[in-house]
Scaffold this active site. Sequence first.
Site, short mmCIF file in Angstrom:
data_model
loop_
_atom_site.label_atom_id
_atom_site.label_comp_id
_atom_site.label_asym_id
_atom_site.label_seq_id
_atom_site.Cartn_x
_atom_site.Cartn_y
_atom_site.Cartn_z
N CYS A 79 0.79 -1.32 0.34
CA CYS A 79 -0.47 -0.01 -0.44
C CYS A 79 0.75 1.42 -0.07
O CYS A 79 1.63 1.96 -0.80
CB CYS A 79 -0.32 -0.13 0.92
SG CYS A 79 -2.39 0.80 0.55
N HIS A 170 -3.21 -5.41 2.22
CA HIS A 170 -2.23 -5.30 2.90
C HIS A 170 -2.71 -6.86 3.30
O HIS A 170 -3.76 -7.42 3.64
CB HIS A 170 -2.89 -4.34 4.09
CG HIS A 170 -3.06 -3.14 3.99
ND1 HIS A 170 -2.36 -2.44 5.17
CD2 HIS A 170 -3.78 -2.46 3.45
CE1 HIS A 170 -1.86 -1.42 4.75
NE2 HIS A 170 -3.33 -1.23 3.97
N GLU A 172 -0.79 -8.32 5.26
CA GLU A 172 -0.25 -8.61 6.71
C GLU A 172 -1.88 -8.66 7.83
O GLU A 172 -1.74 -8.87 9.24
CB GLU A 172 0.43 -7.98 7.19
CG GLU A 172 0.34 -6.35 7.68
CD GLU A 172 -0.26 -5.77 5.93
OE1 GLU A 172 0.03 -5.55 5.16
OE2 GLU A 172 -1.08 -4.39 6.60
#
Length: 193
Positions: A79, A170, A172
């Site tokens: 991002c 994202h 994660e």
Amino acid sequence: MTAVGVLALQGGFEAHLHALARAGAQARDVRRVGHLAALDALVMPGGESTTLLNLMADEPWFDAIRAFHARGGSLFGTCAGAILLAREVRRPSQPSLGLLDVAAERNAYGRQVDSFETLLEAPALGGLVPGVFIRAPRLTDLGRSIEVLASRDGEPVLVRDGRVWAATFHPELTNDPRIHRAFVESVSRVRAA
Ligand code: GLN
């Protein structure tokens, strides 16, 4: 063990540290330029790219990250981190590292769809992978050397150019380990070469 740092100046670095450790890397937070010396790879997390740029002005981060790349280090920007890696940033334009041959258009999905979670087509990673998009950029004008690892509605959302990876979302923030695992495996291969 493969040492992967996460730029920890601002934004979502904690979740990356967990995901990298789960993928088998030695994960470390990176707060000073000097921390890069011991790393095989650096993850640049999401957050706010303009804020990150301001914080990065305190030390010669651009020179250090370019030198890290030149000496064989791998990079993964997610991002805002992807925006920092791009060749060119649009809407509005701002400085970037120019280590990935793409243009990044900031906040490309408009205000109405500030954030959303969706499944991405990622044949290279074994099928559909989930992605969380938060005020995400769009990658356009991809150079010839760019490989698309995942896409959404035909648009590239996870790309790589050799040792440099970028995701507009994202990875994660989901429980799916495949993207971090694939990155850590690629870093380990570079290390072993
Ligand atoms: N919109 C942010 C920017 O332009 C990026 C958002 C994010 O990293 N989740 O920098």
